[in-house]
Structure formats: structure tokens, C-alpha cells
Design a protein around this motif. Structure first.
Motif, mmCIF file in Angstrom:
data_model
loop_
_atom_site.group_PDB
_atom_site.id
_atom_site.type_symbol
_atom_site.label_atom_id
_atom_site.label_comp_id
_atom_site.label_asym_id
_atom_site.label_seq_id
_atom_site.Cartn_x
_atom_site.Cartn_y
_atom_site.Cartn_z
ATOM 1 N N GLU A 162 -56.512 -18.658 -11.691
ATOM 2 C CA GLU A 162 -56.853 -17.730 -10.620
ATOM 3 C C GLU A 162 -55.696 -16.771 -10.341
ATOM 4 O OE1 GLU A 162 -59.805 -17.474 -9.670
ATOM 5 O OE2 GLU A 162 -60.478 -19.288 -10.664
ATOM 6 N N GLU A 163 -54.455 -17.282 -10.369
ATOM 7 C CA GLU A 163 -53.317 -16.397 -10.141
ATOM 8 C C GLU A 163 -53.180 -15.407 -11.288
ATOM 9 O OE1 GLU A 163 -48.530 -16.844 -9.510
ATOM 10 O OE2 GLU A 163 -49.898 -17.982 -8.240
ATOM 11 N N ASN A 164 -53.451 -15.860 -12.509
ATOM 12 C CA ASN A 164 -53.404 -14.946 -13.651
ATOM 13 C C ASN A 164 -54.439 -13.841 -13.499
ATOM 14 O OD1 ASN A 164 -51.321 -16.275 -14.905
ATOM 15 N ND2 ASN A 164 -52.634 -17.468 -16.270
ATOM 16 N N TRP A 165 -55.596 -14.192 -12.948
ATOM 17 C CA TRP A 165 -56.638 -13.186 -12.726
ATOM 18 C C TRP A 165 -56.170 -12.147 -11.711
ATOM 19 C CZ3 TRP A 165 -59.806 -12.367 -8.277
ATOM 20 C CH2 TRP A 165 -60.848 -11.449 -8.482
ATOM 21 N N LEU A 219 -53.090 -11.325 -11.175
ATOM 22 C CA LEU A 219 -52.068 -10.526 -11.857
ATOM 23 C C LEU A 219 -52.702 -9.523 -12.820
ATOM 24 C CD1 LEU A 219 -49.352 -13.246 -12.561
ATOM 25 C CD2 LEU A 219 -49.288 -11.418 -10.849
ATOM 26 N N GLU A 220 -53.835 -9.893 -13.409
ATOM 27 C CA GLU A 220 -54.552 -8.941 -14.262
ATOM 28 C C GLU A 220 -54.991 -7.731 -13.448
ATOM 29 O OE1 GLU A 220 -57.777 -10.915 -16.169
ATOM 30 O OE2 GLU A 220 -56.492 -12.308 -17.262
ATOM 31 N N LEU A 221 -55.449 -7.976 -12.225
ATOM 32 C CA LEU A 221 -55.818 -6.873 -11.337
ATOM 33 C C LEU A 221 -54.604 -5.993 -11.047
ATOM 34 C CD1 LEU A 221 -58.083 -8.701 -8.720
ATOM 35 C CD2 LEU A 221 -58.829 -7.143 -10.518
ATOM 36 N N PHE A 222 -53.481 -6.656 -10.788
ATOM 37 C CA PHE A 222 -52.244 -5.927 -10.487
ATOM 38 C C PHE A 222 -51.878 -4.980 -11.632
ATOM 39 C CE2 PHE A 222 -47.651 -5.575 -11.040
ATOM 40 C CZ PHE A 222 -47.228 -5.139 -9.788
ATOM 41 N N HIS A 223 -51.871 -5.492 -12.850
ATOM 42 C CA HIS A 223 -51.447 -4.678 -13.995
ATOM 43 C C HIS A 223 -52.470 -3.590 -14.330
ATOM 44 C CE1 HIS A 223 -47.869 -6.973 -14.770
ATOM 45 N NE2 HIS A 223 -48.551 -8.108 -14.844
ATOM 46 N N SER A 224 -53.746 -3.859 -14.065
ATOM 47 C CA SER A 224 -54.753 -2.823 -14.315
ATOM 48 C C SER A 224 -54.597 -1.659 -13.343
ATOM 49 C CB SER A 224 -56.158 -3.415 -14.201
ATOM 50 O OG SER A 224 -56.448 -3.788 -12.858
ATOM 51 N N ALA A 225 -54.093 -1.947 -12.137
ATOM 52 C CA ALA A 225 -53.893 -0.891 -11.138
ATOM 53 C C ALA A 225 -52.555 -0.182 -11.304
ATOM 54 C CB ALA A 225 -53.990 -1.489 -9.731
ATOM 55 N N ASP A 226 -51.660 -0.784 -12.076
ATOM 56 C CA ASP A 226 -50.324 -0.200 -12.295
ATOM 57 C C ASP A 226 -50.409 0.832 -13.420
ATOM 58 O OD1 ASP A 226 -47.624 0.327 -12.412
ATOM 59 O OD2 ASP A 226 -47.140 -1.508 -13.527
ATOM 60 N N THR A 273 -43.984 -5.727 -5.742
ATOM 61 C CA THR A 273 -43.885 -6.349 -7.055
ATOM 62 C C THR A 273 -45.129 -7.203 -7.275
ATOM 63 O OG1 THR A 273 -42.780 -8.317 -6.213
ATOM 64 C CG2 THR A 273 -41.376 -6.445 -6.821
ATOM 65 N N SER A 274 -45.274 -7.759 -8.475
ATOM 66 C CA SER A 274 -46.440 -8.601 -8.758
ATOM 67 C C SER A 274 -46.462 -9.833 -7.861
ATOM 68 C CB SER A 274 -46.441 -9.019 -10.232
ATOM 69 O OG SER A 274 -45.263 -9.731 -10.558
ATOM 70 N N VAL A 275 -45.285 -10.402 -7.597
ATOM 71 C CA VAL A 275 -45.210 -11.580 -6.725
ATOM 72 C C VAL A 275 -45.635 -11.217 -5.310
ATOM 73 C CG1 VAL A 275 -43.668 -13.299 -5.703
ATOM 74 C CG2 VAL A 275 -43.407 -12.673 -8.109
ATOM 75 N N GLU A 276 -45.181 -10.077 -4.829
ATOM 76 C CA GLU A 276 -45.544 -9.633 -3.477
ATOM 77 C C GLU A 276 -47.029 -9.296 -3.394
ATOM 78 O OE1 GLU A 276 -41.289 -7.602 -2.091
ATOM 79 O OE2 GLU A 276 -42.733 -6.452 -3.287
ATOM 80 N N PHE A 277 -47.583 -8.777 -4.491
ATOM 81 C CA PHE A 277 -49.012 -8.465 -4.491
ATOM 82 C C PHE A 277 -49.851 -9.739 -4.383
ATOM 83 C CE2 PHE A 277 -53.051 -7.887 -6.754
ATOM 84 C CZ PHE A 277 -53.613 -6.893 -5.961
ATOM 85 N N VAL A 278 -49.440 -10.803 -5.082
ATOM 86 C CA VAL A 278 -50.137 -12.087 -4.959
ATOM 87 C C VAL A 278 -50.074 -12.561 -3.510
ATOM 88 C CG1 VAL A 278 -50.125 -14.524 -5.630
ATOM 89 C CG2 VAL A 278 -49.769 -12.755 -7.362
ATOM 90 N N ASP A 279 -48.909 -12.378 -2.869
ATOM 91 C CA ASP A 279 -48.773 -12.746 -1.454
ATOM 92 C C ASP A 279 -49.720 -11.925 -0.587
ATOM 93 O OD1 ASP A 279 -46.830 -14.597 -2.062
ATOM 94 O OD2 ASP A 279 -45.150 -13.238 -1.641
#
Length: 240
Positions: A127-130, A132-139, A184-190
Motif C-alpha cells: 500500500e505504501e508503494n502504491w 509512492l507510485e502516485l507521488f512519482h507520477s505527479a512529480d 518529499t516522498s516521505v512527507e507526502f506519505v505522511d
């Protein structure tokens, strides 16, 4: 051994005992026992995922009371074990026919418990990888960060979640450790986790999660399918 079953004597705190053939179901999801011809209610099911602890011997208050009352003998300790489940709120106590049978059940159940724990950890990673996939697709510029605008665009277009400006600003600022207006990606998960911890959304989440009414806002968890259904409904919640 567990699937073929074994006769175990289950003891209750009032001293009553029941001898039943217990078995592990073919899909290894739960243990139960064969129905007695003298009892009409359905056999109880103990799900592996709900088991918190297996104790060997007489390490339970119920066994202590039964020993003091003379219902069981001290020399049965090597054949005894207890199952604690439902967040340690419930217990079942058994005595097997011999120590070898007891050990097979204890080791077998502990193995299955470990397997379920590993599956749970793997699911969380997925689920966290998913996310992060959203994060990178928006970056889009590959900066490994997302601006406020990019986050808003992701929530509104990819996740179908429209958040009032003042609520979004408050959540974004809470996770933006550098105060630079980027995550960052970590902050986005938060940020994502903070989003689903809103009290108004929590009430919706409970309706989409299995046994959600039993989960608190701090520990509620949903799988990917539940998440998609949940996110669809948040659009209506935020628009109202």
C-alpha cells in the motif's frame, strides 16, 4: 496433523470440560471442532488472524483456578496450552492427549500466526508503494518533491478528493518539515495518512472497512479495494 485433527479437551473457567476433535480448515484460515450430536449450536470458529498469543503449560489464571479446585492435575502441564485472541480479551484452554500432540498444535499455530503477520507487513508495504507510485507520477519535473499545487492536482484528479483550501493548507503545513512549500516522498506519505485521519472521513472509512466499527481512528486500515471505494465517496463528503 492439524488438518486431520486431534482430540483436545477444552476447559472453561467454571470447571466444565468438552472433548472435541479440533482441526485446521483446508485453507488454513481458522481452527474449529467437529459438531457434537448432543449440542445443536454451530461449532465456534477461531480465526488464525485473531490469535494474539499461544501459551504452553498452565500459564493462565483459568488453569490456576482449576488446579486449586482439583479439577485438573499438575502433571497435565506438559499437555496443556492456551490460546489468547481478540486483542487478549478472550482465552481458550486445552489439554491434549500427550505432549507430542500439544507441541504439534502449538508449533503449527505459531507458524501460521507468523505467516499471517508477514502477509500483513507485506500488504502494508504494497500500500505504501502504491502511494509512492502516485507521488512519482505527479512529480512531472523529476525533482523528487511535490509542490502544493502538484499535491492538490493529484488529490483532485488522481484520487478524486477535493479538500477545502483551509484544511489542505493546515495538513500540508503540518508535514512540510522544511517550510519550503514542497514535500518529499516521505512527507507526502505522511500527508496521505493525515488525510485519512480526518474525523469526518473516518466516519466514511468505517463503512468501507471490514469490521470498521471496531477500529479506532488511529489504527483503522483499509486495503487497496476498500481505499478506492472510500476515495470515491470522499468527493461527495468534501463537496457538501
Amino acid at each position: 496433523m492439524l488438518k486431520s485433527g486431534a482430540v483436545l479437551v477444552k476447559y472453561k473457567s467454571n470447571g466444565k470440560k468438552f472433548s472435541r476433535r479440533f482441526f485446521l480448515d483446508e485453507y488454513e484460515d481458522f481452527i474449529s471442532y467437529e459438531r457434537s450430536s448432543k449440542i445443536f449450536h454451530k461449532p465456534h470458529i477461531y480465526y488464525i488472524k485473531d490469535i494474539d498469543e499461544i501459551r504452553t503449560g498452565f500459564h493462565a489464571q483459568t488453569f490456576d483456578r482449576l488446579i486449586k479446585r482439583g479439577i485438573i492435575k499438575q502433571n497435565n502441564q506438559n499437555c496443556a496450552f492456551s490460546i489468547l485472541y481478540d486483542n487478549h480479551r478472550k482465552e481458550e484452554h486445552f489439554i491434549a492427549s500427550d505432549m507430542n500432540t500439544r507441541n504439534l498444535w502449538v508449533k503449527g499455530l505459531q507458524y501460521l500466526m507468523n505467516q499471517y503477520a508477514q502477509k500483513g507487513q507485506y500488504q502494508l508495504i504494497r500500500e505504501e508503494n502504491w502511494i509512492l507510485e502516485l507521488f512519482h507520477s505527479a512529480d512531472k519535473n523529476h525533482s523528487n518533491t511535490l509542490s502544493k499545487h502538484e499535491c492538490r492536482h493529484l488529490f483532485a484528479n488522481s484520487l478524486n478528493v477535493k479538500i477545502p483550501d483551509h484544511i489542505f493548507e493546515d495538513m500540508f503545513n503540518k508535514v512540510d518539515k522544511t517550510d519550503k512549500g514542497i514535500l518529499t516522498s516521505v512527507e507526502f506519505v505522511d500527508l496521505f495518512n493525515l488525510l485519512i485521519r480526518r474525523k469526518d472521513l473516518y466516519e466514511i472509512m468505517k463503512k468501507h472497512v471490514k469490521n470498521g466499527y471496531k477500529q479506532t481512528m488511529e489504527n483503522i486500515y483499509m486495503n487497496r479495494n476498500e481505499l478506492f471505494e472510500f476515495l470515491q465517496q470522499t468527493q461527495n463528503q468534501n463537496a457538501s
